[in-house]
Scaffold this motif. Structure first.
Motif, short mmCIF file in Angstrom:
data_model
loop_
_atom_site.label_atom_id
_atom_site.label_comp_id
_atom_site.label_asym_id
_atom_site.label_seq_id
_atom_site.Cartn_x
_atom_site.Cartn_y
_atom_site.Cartn_z
N LYS A 19 0.74 -1.06 0.07
CA LYS A 19 -0.18 0.20 -0.05
C LYS A 19 0.73 1.36 0.12
O LYS A 19 0.41 2.17 -0.57
N ALA A 20 2.00 1.19 0.80
CA ALA A 20 2.84 2.14 0.72
C ALA A 20 3.29 2.65 -0.64
O ALA A 20 3.59 3.67 -1.14
N VAL A 21 3.97 1.60 -1.27
CA VAL A 21 4.46 1.75 -2.81
C VAL A 21 3.51 2.48 -3.61
O VAL A 21 3.53 3.24 -4.55
N GLU A 22 2.14 1.78 -3.37
CA GLU A 22 1.03 2.25 -4.21
C GLU A 22 0.74 3.70 -4.08
O GLU A 22 0.71 4.38 -4.89
N ALA A 23 0.76 4.17 -2.68
CA ALA A 23 0.65 5.45 -2.26
C ALA A 23 1.59 6.49 -2.91
O ALA A 23 1.50 7.54 -3.32
N VAL A 24 2.70 6.17 -2.70
CA VAL A 24 4.00 6.91 -3.31
C VAL A 24 3.93 6.92 -4.93
O VAL A 24 4.05 7.94 -5.26
N ALA A 25 3.45 5.92 -5.60
CA ALA A 25 3.37 5.92 -6.96
C ALA A 25 2.52 6.89 -7.52
O ALA A 25 2.51 7.64 -8.51
N LYS A 26 1.40 7.17 -6.59
CA LYS A 26 0.34 8.13 -6.98
C LYS A 26 0.62 9.39 -6.88
O LYS A 26 0.15 10.37 -7.45
N ALA A 27 1.46 9.70 -5.62
CA ALA A 27 1.91 10.80 -5.15
C ALA A 27 2.81 11.70 -5.77
O ALA A 27 2.95 12.97 -6.10
N VAL A 28 3.72 10.85 -6.39
CA VAL A 28 4.96 11.51 -6.89
C VAL A 28 4.73 11.83 -8.67
O VAL A 28 4.17 10.95 -9.25
N LYS A 29 5.16 12.88 -9.06
CA LYS A 29 5.07 13.39 -10.17
C LYS A 29 6.07 13.22 -11.49
O LYS A 29 6.00 13.01 -12.52
N THR A 30 7.42 13.53 -10.77
CA THR A 30 8.52 13.73 -11.90
C THR A 30 9.53 12.83 -11.29
O THR A 30 10.09 12.22 -12.66
N ALA A 31 9.82 12.13 -10.27
CA ALA A 31 10.82 11.30 -10.11
C ALA A 31 10.08 9.87 -10.52
O ALA A 31 9.04 9.65 -10.48
N GLN A 32 11.05 8.76 -10.77
CA GLN A 32 10.65 7.35 -10.93
C GLN A 32 10.46 6.85 -9.80
O GLN A 32 11.06 7.10 -8.81
N VAL A 33 9.63 5.95 -9.75
CA VAL A 33 9.05 5.15 -8.48
C VAL A 33 9.46 3.96 -8.93
O VAL A 33 9.01 3.20 -10.02
N THR A 34 10.10 3.19 -7.93
CA THR A 34 10.47 1.87 -8.22
C THR A 34 10.18 1.06 -6.70
O THR A 34 10.19 1.46 -5.82
N GLY A 35 9.96 -0.44 -7.05
CA GLY A 35 9.89 -1.45 -6.06
C GLY A 35 10.80 -2.53 -6.16
O GLY A 35 11.50 -2.66 -7.13
N ASP A 91 5.35 -9.34 -9.85
CA ASP A 91 3.94 -9.11 -10.03
C ASP A 91 3.43 -8.07 -9.09
O ASP A 91 2.59 -7.16 -9.33
N ALA A 92 3.81 -8.29 -8.02
CA ALA A 92 3.73 -7.13 -6.98
C ALA A 92 4.23 -5.77 -7.09
O ALA A 92 3.34 -4.97 -7.00
N CYS A 93 5.25 -5.74 -7.77
CA CYS A 93 5.91 -4.33 -8.29
C CYS A 93 4.97 -3.95 -9.26
O CYS A 93 4.80 -2.64 -9.25
N VAL A 94 4.59 -4.66 -10.21
CA VAL A 94 3.61 -4.28 -11.33
C VAL A 94 2.54 -3.68 -10.89
O VAL A 94 2.06 -2.58 -11.22
N LYS A 95 1.75 -4.26 -10.09
CA LYS A 95 0.57 -3.92 -9.35
C LYS A 95 0.60 -2.52 -8.49
O LYS A 95 -0.01 -1.71 -8.45
N ALA A 96 1.83 -2.64 -7.62
CA ALA A 96 1.91 -1.42 -6.65
C ALA A 96 2.24 -0.22 -7.38
O ALA A 96 1.88 0.96 -6.90
N THR A 97 3.04 -0.21 -8.70
CA THR A 97 3.42 0.97 -9.36
C THR A 97 2.66 1.21 -10.65
O THR A 97 3.05 2.16 -11.42
N ALA A 98 1.41 0.64 -10.52
CA ALA A 98 0.57 0.79 -11.99
C ALA A 98 0.18 2.26 -12.20
O ALA A 98 0.21 2.49 -13.33
N LYS A 99 0.01 2.96 -11.07
CA LYS A 99 -0.36 4.17 -11.44
C LYS A 99 0.53 5.45 -11.25
O LYS A 99 0.39 6.59 -11.03
N ALA A 100 2.02 4.93 -11.41
CA ALA A 100 2.99 5.77 -11.16
C ALA A 100 3.35 6.60 -12.67
O ALA A 100 3.04 5.97 -13.56
N HIS A 133 6.18 7.76 -13.69
CA HIS A 133 7.13 7.20 -14.29
C HIS A 133 7.51 6.10 -13.13
O HIS A 133 7.80 6.13 -12.16
N LYS A 134 7.96 5.03 -13.86
CA LYS A 134 8.45 3.90 -13.01
C LYS A 134 9.64 2.97 -13.57
O LYS A 134 9.79 3.14 -14.71
N GLN A 135 9.97 2.30 -12.74
CA GLN A 135 11.11 1.18 -12.88
C GLN A 135 10.84 0.09 -12.19
O GLN A 135 10.23 0.24 -11.17
#
Length: 387
Positions: A56-72, A82-91, A93-95
């Motif tokens: 949930k924390a990764v998911e929340a950060v992914a939604k909140a951050v706008k310019t930095a890449q978010v990674t799990g 698979d967990a990383c895919v779901k948690a960062t779905a709304k980022a 920018h992601k890796q």
């Protein structure tokens, strides 16, 4: 042209592995936003498969951050990815950051895997992750204790499978700058497309060399530095990113590199991490400690009053901290005492100090820091002699 060094912050993941530290989801979001304001390029928000709250924390950060890449973080396992895919779905920018240990002690005693099995795991996990993420970072855990030839083989397998970022972790803080340079020389000579890959380092501070090793990596070819704020993390912690940033700022001439860090936001970030982690910043902490911009020695104080650059290579204003202080103690000189008295409104000159300073020394010999009240008391005792 100066090369750009990316900053990868893992305060929310590795930093939270500090014993006794447990950030709430709201705190993680607040930290992530301040990290983004500070200028980091990548935020490692957590280890999604570890727990429901971490997901949930990764998911929340992914939604909140706008310019930095978010990674799990993910082990070389399908469920972790698979967990990383779901948690960062709304980022925006992601890796993803995939790892598996490669050193003999980890292969034999922890994983119970052969070299061939580790290579197969790297190929399977990185290629799978690359289906979902445009940027896959791969880490050969305990890289600095891995045989040089096998380290090259593992890294090449990851690159061939789709990894565009290779992180070299000094997982137990084992190496030193000279050995780190040799490690990178081996990679430069044996990875054909070395210059096309982002090479990163993740240094631990078990022997007190995490920042030094990270800075050596910049000179050796790394273009990404991983670490935490205040150097928090597993065991003795990680490379303190604020120290790396400060070194790059002060020694631009040497490192010939730039970054996106906004130095003026540093102190605010330091205080936030200290508060949320419940870990006070040591007074002698480099760059941001309470004593980092304080000078008590008389020789130092005299130099500072004549030209601050005599003893200050980084000003507090650069990192957003309070102004330089010259606390008065038994090592202070008459110049600093005279200036303090003048700031307090006393009309004193060097001639007056011949009588004032011995009285000051008598007080200073019996206390840690001479206060304004004590200075006023000295002046009251002498008010008949000094207008």
């Amino acid at each position: 042209m100066r090369k750009n060094i990316q900053f990868f912050d893992t305060t929310l993941r590795d930093g939270e592995q500090t014993i006794g530290v447990n950030f709430s989801i709201d705190q993680k979001v607040a930290i992530a936003k301040q990290l983004e304001k500070w200028g980091v390029d990548v935020i490692e928000a957590g280890f999604p498969v570890a727990s429901n709250d971490d997901f949930k924390a990764v998911e929340a950060v992914a939604k909140a951050v706008k310019t930095a890449q978010v990674t799990g973080l993910a082990r070389a396992k399908k469920n972790d990815i698979d967990a990383c895919v779901k948690a960062t779905a709304k980022a925006a920018h992601k890796q993803i950051h995939v790892f598996i240990a490669t050193s003999p002690i980890h292969r034999n005693d922890k994983l119970h895997m052969s070299r061939a099995q580790v290579i197969q795991s790297i190929q399977d996990s990185v290629s799978y992750a690359h289906k979902y993420f445009p940027i896959v970072e791969f880490s050969p855990e305990d890289a600095t204790r891995t045989e040089p030839d096998f380290l090259v083989e593992a890294i090449q397998a990851a690159i061939d499978s789709g990894a565009s970022v290779i992180n070299i972790p000094d997982t137990v803080g084992y190496t030193n700058p000279e050995e780190f340079e040799k490690l990178f020389k081996n990679l430069r000579e044996n990875i054909p497309n070395f210059s096309e890959i982002t090479f990163s380092v993740h240094c631990h501070d078990d022997l007190g060399m995490a920042v030094a090793n990270s800075l050596q990596a910049i000179k050796s070819g790394a273009t990404r530095i991983e670490g935490t704020i205040n150097g928090i993390g597993e065991r003795a912690g990680n490379a303190a990113l604020e120290e790396v940033a400060a070194a790059m700022y002060v020694r631009k001439d040497y490192y010939q590199a730039q970054n996106h860090i906004q130095m003026g936001e540093t102190y605010k970030l330091i205080q936030m991490i200290s508060q949320y982690s419940k870990m006070p910043v040591p007074h002698n902490k480099a760059v941001v400690g309470a004593n980092a911009f304080a000078h008590e020695s008389g020789i130092h104080q005299d130099g500072m009053l004549k030209n601050p650059q005599t003893y200050e290579i980084l000003t507090p204003e650069v990192v957003g901290a309070k102004k330089t202080s010259l606390p008065l103690g038994k090592l202070s000189g008459s110049h600093a005492v005279m200036q303090k008295l003048q700031q307090m409104g006393y009309q004193v000159d060097r001639n007056d100090m011949t009588e004032i300073f011995p009285r000051f020394k008598d007080v200073a010999d019996h206390t840690d820091i001479v206060s304004e009240e004590q200075l006023s008391s000295i002046m009251e005792q002498m008010k008949e002699g000094i207008a």
